[in-house]
Write a protein that holds these residues in place. Structure first.
Motif, mmCIF file in Angstrom:
data_model
loop_
_atom_site.group_PDB
_atom_site.id
_atom_site.type_symbol
_atom_site.label_atom_id
_atom_site.label_comp_id
_atom_site.label_asym_id
_atom_site.label_seq_id
_atom_site.Cartn_x
_atom_site.Cartn_y
_atom_site.Cartn_z
ATOM 1 N N PRO A 104 34.190 26.571 75.451
ATOM 2 C CA PRO A 104 35.563 26.983 75.141
ATOM 3 C C PRO A 104 36.329 27.293 76.427
ATOM 4 O O PRO A 104 35.770 27.752 77.410
ATOM 5 N N GLY A 105 37.608 27.024 76.403
ATOM 6 C CA GLY A 105 38.445 27.301 77.558
ATOM 7 C C GLY A 105 38.449 26.204 78.603
ATOM 8 O O GLY A 105 39.037 26.365 79.670
ATOM 9 N N THR A 106 37.786 25.088 78.316
ATOM 10 C CA THR A 106 37.780 23.970 79.258
ATOM 11 C C THR A 106 39.190 23.391 79.341
ATOM 12 O O THR A 106 39.809 23.119 78.314
ATOM 13 N N PRO A 107 39.718 23.190 80.550
ATOM 14 C CA PRO A 107 41.064 22.627 80.652
ATOM 15 C C PRO A 107 41.091 21.159 80.226
ATOM 16 O O PRO A 107 40.113 20.435 80.403
ATOM 17 N N VAL A 108 42.201 20.742 79.660
ATOM 18 C CA VAL A 108 42.389 19.351 79.238
ATOM 19 C C VAL A 108 43.533 18.772 80.071
ATOM 20 O O VAL A 108 44.619 19.341 80.134
ATOM 21 N N MET A 109 43.263 17.653 80.719
ATOM 22 C CA MET A 109 44.242 16.998 81.583
ATOM 23 C C MET A 109 44.622 15.640 81.001
ATOM 24 O O MET A 109 43.757 14.872 80.588
ATOM 25 N N VAL A 110 45.913 15.351 80.987
ATOM 26 C CA VAL A 110 46.422 14.080 80.468
ATOM 27 C C VAL A 110 46.897 13.235 81.646
ATOM 28 O O VAL A 110 47.726 13.673 82.442
ATOM 29 N N HIS A 111 46.339 12.028 81.733
ATOM 30 C CA HIS A 111 46.759 11.047 82.729
ATOM 31 C C HIS A 111 47.604 10.022 81.982
ATOM 32 O O HIS A 111 47.070 9.276 81.172
ATOM 33 N N GLY A 112 48.895 9.979 82.244
ATOM 34 C CA GLY A 112 49.776 9.027 81.568
ATOM 35 C C GLY A 112 50.359 8.035 82.551
ATOM 36 O O GLY A 112 50.954 8.429 83.550
#
Length: 147
Positions: A104-112
């Motif tokens: 839990p608390g893992t960051p989520v990164m979006v590459h667009g």
């Protein structure tokens, strides 16, 4: 002598339309739409920084979950230094839920990709929001000459 409105007992048809009732209806509709429009707006809640962006500190304990939208519309997901794996939009939510249950608390990164339509990025962010991600980071590259 007969007047212009009294020709042989018949009334002359009026050539004008009374627009006052139409104006009243339009004003009522305008007020109704002004009140209801703010309630109908939908969006994806994103936690945006209030200052100039700084590079992310790589010394964090957990590797981020990376999700990419490629220029041809395909989606990929990977964690840390793993190889990206191509997935569908439905599978992204399932995988993110599993990964967040483990850590839990893992960051989520979006590459667009810059050539991807805005709607696809919004769809991805909405999918992440339904998967329980409360904070999404958007990855970008610095402009040339700013390293």
């Amino acid at each position: 002598m007969l007047g212009p409105f009294n020709r042989g007992g018949r009334r002359k048809p009026m050539g004008e339309i009374n627009v006052v009732p139409f104006i009243d209806v339009m004003l009522v509709l305008l007020v109704i739409f002004m009140i209801t429009a703010p309630m109908l707006t939908q969006g994806v809640q994103v936690d945006l920084p209030q200052v100039a962006s700084e590079p992310i500190d790589p010394s964090e304990d957990s590797d981020p979950i990376n999700v990419a939208v490629e220029s041809d519309g395909r989606y990929s997901i990977w964690v840390g230094g793993d190889e990206p794996r191509e997935v569908g939009i439905d599978e992204i939510a399932e995988r993110v839920i599993i990964l967040l249950e483990r850590q839990p608390g893992t960051p989520v990164m979006v590459h667009g990709d810059r050539n991807v339509p805005y709607g696809q990025v919004v769809t991805l962010m909405s999918t992440l929001q339904t998967a329980g991600v409360s904070n999404v980071g958007l990855i970008s590259e610095p402009p040339p000459g700013e390293n």
